[in-house]
Design a protein around this motif. Structure first.
Motif, PDB file in Angstrom:
ATOM      1  N   GLU A   1      69.267  64.223  43.733  1.00 52.10           N
ATOM      2  CA  GLU A   1      69.576  63.927  45.117  1.00 52.10           C
ATOM      3  C   GLU A   1      68.744  62.990  45.440  1.00 52.10           C
ATOM      4  O   GLU A   1      67.329  63.006  45.309  1.00 52.10           O
ATOM      5  CB  GLU A   1      69.657  65.122  46.047  1.00 52.10           C
ATOM      6  CG  GLU A   1      69.711  65.150  47.245  1.00 52.10           C
ATOM      7  CD  GLU A   1      69.431  66.215  48.028  1.00 52.10           C
ATOM      8  OE1 GLU A   1      69.349  66.031  49.339  1.00 52.10           O
ATOM      9  OE2 GLU A   1      69.255  67.456  47.611  1.00 52.10           O
ATOM     10  N   ILE A   2      69.016  61.853  46.245  1.00 56.49           N
ATOM     11  CA  ILE A   2      68.010  60.991  46.756  1.00 56.49           C
ATOM     12  C   ILE A   2      68.115  60.798  48.245  1.00 56.49           C
ATOM     13  O   ILE A   2      69.488  60.826  48.677  1.00 56.49           O
ATOM     14  CB  ILE A   2      68.314  59.509  46.044  1.00 56.49           C
ATOM     15  CG1 ILE A   2      67.288  58.556  46.120  1.00 56.49           C
ATOM     16  CG2 ILE A   2      69.618  59.042  46.323  1.00 56.49           C
ATOM     17  CD1 ILE A   2      67.114  57.140  45.323  1.00 56.49           C
ATOM     18  N   GLU A   3      67.052  60.628  48.855  1.00 56.87           N
ATOM     19  CA  GLU A   3      66.867  60.378  50.435  1.00 56.87           C
ATOM     20  C   GLU A   3      66.289  59.161  50.517  1.00 56.87           C
ATOM     21  O   GLU A   3      65.020  59.021  50.201  1.00 56.87           O
ATOM     22  CB  GLU A   3      66.359  61.819  51.131  1.00 56.87           C
ATOM     23  CG  GLU A   3      66.208  61.404  52.457  1.00 56.87           C
ATOM     24  CD  GLU A   3      65.603  62.728  53.141  1.00 56.87           C
ATOM     25  OE1 GLU A   3      65.155  63.056  54.513  1.00 56.87           O
ATOM     26  OE2 GLU A   3      65.129  63.747  52.305  1.00 56.87           O
ATOM     27  N   PHE A   4      66.762  58.408  51.626  1.00 60.78           N
ATOM     28  CA  PHE A   4      66.154  57.212  51.909  1.00 60.78           C
ATOM     29  C   PHE A   4      65.339  57.429  53.348  1.00 60.78           C
ATOM     30  O   PHE A   4      65.966  58.006  54.300  1.00 60.78           O
ATOM     31  CB  PHE A   4      67.078  56.102  52.073  1.00 60.78           C
ATOM     32  CG  PHE A   4      67.491  55.666  50.628  1.00 60.78           C
ATOM     33  CD1 PHE A   4      66.839  54.874  49.765  1.00 60.78           C
ATOM     34  CD2 PHE A   4      68.750  55.950  50.251  1.00 60.78           C
ATOM     35  CE1 PHE A   4      67.470  54.504  48.550  1.00 60.78           C
ATOM     36  CE2 PHE A   4      69.411  55.649  48.858  1.00 60.78           C
ATOM     37  CZ  PHE A   4      68.572  54.938  48.154  1.00 60.78           C
ATOM     38  N   VAL A   5      64.017  57.038  53.426  1.00 53.53           N
ATOM     39  CA  VAL A   5      63.514  57.349  54.705  1.00 53.53           C
ATOM     40  C   VAL A   5      63.113  55.971  55.257  1.00 53.53           C
ATOM     41  O   VAL A   5      62.125  55.223  54.469  1.00 53.53           O
ATOM     42  CB  VAL A   5      62.282  58.091  54.572  1.00 53.53           C
ATOM     43  CG1 VAL A   5      61.454  58.327  55.885  1.00 53.53           C
ATOM     44  CG2 VAL A   5      62.611  59.538  54.242  1.00 53.53           C
ATOM     45  N   PHE A   6      63.563  55.539  56.272  1.00 60.25           N
ATOM     46  CA  PHE A   6      63.207  54.411  56.866  1.00 60.25           C
ATOM     47  C   PHE A   6      62.442  54.395  58.100  1.00 60.25           C
ATOM     48  O   PHE A   6      62.581  54.865  59.154  1.00 60.25           O
ATOM     49  CB  PHE A   6      64.590  53.462  57.468  1.00 60.25           C
ATOM     50  CG  PHE A   6      65.790  53.278  56.324  1.00 60.25           C
ATOM     51  CD1 PHE A   6      65.075  52.333  55.314  1.00 60.25           C
ATOM     52  CD2 PHE A   6      66.548  54.198  56.055  1.00 60.25           C
ATOM     53  CE1 PHE A   6      66.235  51.946  54.288  1.00 60.25           C
ATOM     54  CE2 PHE A   6      67.524  53.939  55.059  1.00 60.25           C
ATOM     55  CZ  PHE A   6      67.247  52.774  54.291  1.00 60.25           C
ATOM     56  N   ALA A   7      60.974  54.136  57.745  1.00 58.53           N
ATOM     57  CA  ALA A   7      60.072  54.644  58.687  1.00 58.53           C
ATOM     58  C   ALA A   7      59.352  53.420  59.561  1.00 58.53           C
ATOM     59  O   ALA A   7      59.079  52.256  58.901  1.00 58.53           O
ATOM     60  CB  ALA A   7      58.882  55.439  57.805  1.00 58.53           C
TER      61      ALA A   7
END
Length: 445
Positions: A205-211
């Motif tokens: 599973e992959i999660e992208f965080v655009f901070a």
């Protein structure tokens, strides 16, 4: 425990591509000959010491924001010590551009170690931008170049380690915007889709965080909560403080609702020494002297006080605080209520009274007098003087409620019901009951 974050490096020209680990642990590095800050001294040889100083300040601000949420004190929270180092690089020192893009990964490793969080498999690239305004706590995440190449490096890692990544979750932390100001998720949509596909093929599973700020990574990697340090001494101190606060609130509430001691006082010197010298007194208006002339007491055969219709009843009332200094917090309000067997009840505010004391003394004593004209209607009347510290008490509403309570009643029930009603709704009360007669011979002057 050590916290590890993968940091992809690619120059803006596509050269120098490599993936290294930012490692934070509680290990103590050897003292540096140049007396550098121990937490970041091992970054010096790779050209990351300047960025390390920014990372150290960002992590300190992040921790301080959580310290402010502690309920005992800022010093009552525990964080783990952290020192930063990196894995071996394929090149000796990083360029300034690559060093800046490593800031987010180094900071996340330091934060995860400080809060004892195992970040798992995390990739991060982005510049740490400290706030320029004084006192502003938020640390921003700035855009960096070469993002597409860095995403390609992450994809290569997933393909090479697909067996180890099966069933695991990966987090990719990126700046919210590209270098041209557009949303990075839009600019690199194709590369992100390919990366997501590679993760799914690996069973991960992959999660992208655009901070845009450092706080934006907490939902994916946190919570970053600080553990309170509770020692016996601090527990006792907190309990004592709580008891003191509760006692203070209880005392404050007690003063707000402190009882009021009401009493009839002698009206004039001429009445002192009589059996009922504190009772309200009959009075008659003397036109020649333009004042009220006090009259002697009058009783019927059952020793019930009598007043001739057309006379005036003068009463003097004192009100004292049941608790010292309660009136300094909230002074009592006095009301006069009149109820009889034949007429509707009436409640008047004590503003109709005349104060005998220019200003209330420190002990909260109030001394008031009132002259009440008596209607020439034969009846049995009970006068009440009531006191309340409730500022929301409204006379009109209280009078309407009393009239509803007395509806359908007659005789002595009217008097007794009024007594109970005022005791329940207002509190402190004193009363004086008398008969009204129109026979002047029954009460000689």
């Amino acid at each position: 425990m050590t916290a590890r974050v993968f940091v992809p490096l690619v120059g803006a020209n596509g050269e120098g591509a490599q993936l290294f680990e930012a490692i934070a642990g509680d290990f103590a590095p050897e003292p540096h000959p140049a007396k550098l800050v121990p937490q970041i001294s091992e970054l010096f040889d790779f050209g990351l010491y300047g960025i390390g100083q920014i990372v150290r300040e960002a992590a300190t601000r992040f921790v301080a924001a959580r310290r402010a949420r502690l309920w005992l004190s800022r010093s009552n929270g525990h964080v783990h010590p952290w020192n930063l180092r990196i894995s071996e690089l394929q090149i000796g020192r990083l360029s300034d551009e690559n060093a800046r893009s490593a800031g987010l990964g180094l900071t996340l490793a330091a934060i995860c170690q400080a809060f004892g969080r195992d970040p798992g498999v995390v990739f991060a690239t982005g510049e740490i931008v400290l706030p320029s305004a004084p006192g502003a706590p938020t640390v921003a995440v700035g855009p960096v170049g070469g993002v597409r190449g860095k995403l390609s490096l992450i994809g290569d890692y997933i393909v090479q380690h697909r067996q180890a990544l099966e069933g695991r979750k990966m987090v990719v932390a990126l700046p919210a915007t590209a270098v041209d100001g557009r949303p990075l998720a839009t600019v690199e949509a194709g590369a992100l889709d390919r990366l997501g596909k590679a993760a799914r093929e690996a069973g991960a599973e992959i999660e992208f965080v655009f901070a845009d700020t450092l706080e934006a990574v907490e939902p994916a990697l946190g919570p970053f909560a600080m553990r309170e340090i509770v020692t016996p001494a601090r527990a006792v101190g907190a309990l004592a403080a709580l008891i003191a606060i509760v006692a203070l609130i209880a005392a404050w509430l007690s003063l707000l609702h402190a009882p009021v001691a009401l009493a009839f006082e002698p009206v004039g010197a001429a009445t002192r020494g009589l059996a009922d010298d504190a009772s309200p007194q009959r009075a008659r208006y003397d036109a020649s002297a333009d004042k009220l002339q006090l009259l002697g007491p009058c009783f019927d055969d059952q020793r019930e006080p009598m007043v001739v219709g057309g006379e005036t009843l003068v009463l003097r009332v004192s009100a004292r605080d049941g608790l010292p200094y309660a009136s300094l917090l909230r002074a009592p309000r006095l009301f006069v209520a009149s109820v009889s067997r034949a007429a509707d009840p009436v409640i008047l505010d004590a503003e109709h009274f005349r104060s005998l004391v220019p200003s209330p003394p420190a002990n909260g004593e109030i001394d008031l007098t009132a002259a009440i004209p008596i209607e020439p209607i034969e009846d049995e009347v009970r006068l009440f003087v009531v006191a309340s510290r409730d500022p929301s008490l409204e006379i009109s509403a209280l009078q309407d409620d009393l009239r509803r309570a007395l509806k359908g009643l007659s005789g002595a029930a009217v008097l007794t019901t009024t007594t109970s009603f005022l005791a329940d709704r207002v509190g402190a009360e004193i009363s004086y009951q008398f008969k009204v007669t129109n026979d002047a011979r029954a009460c000689p002057a």
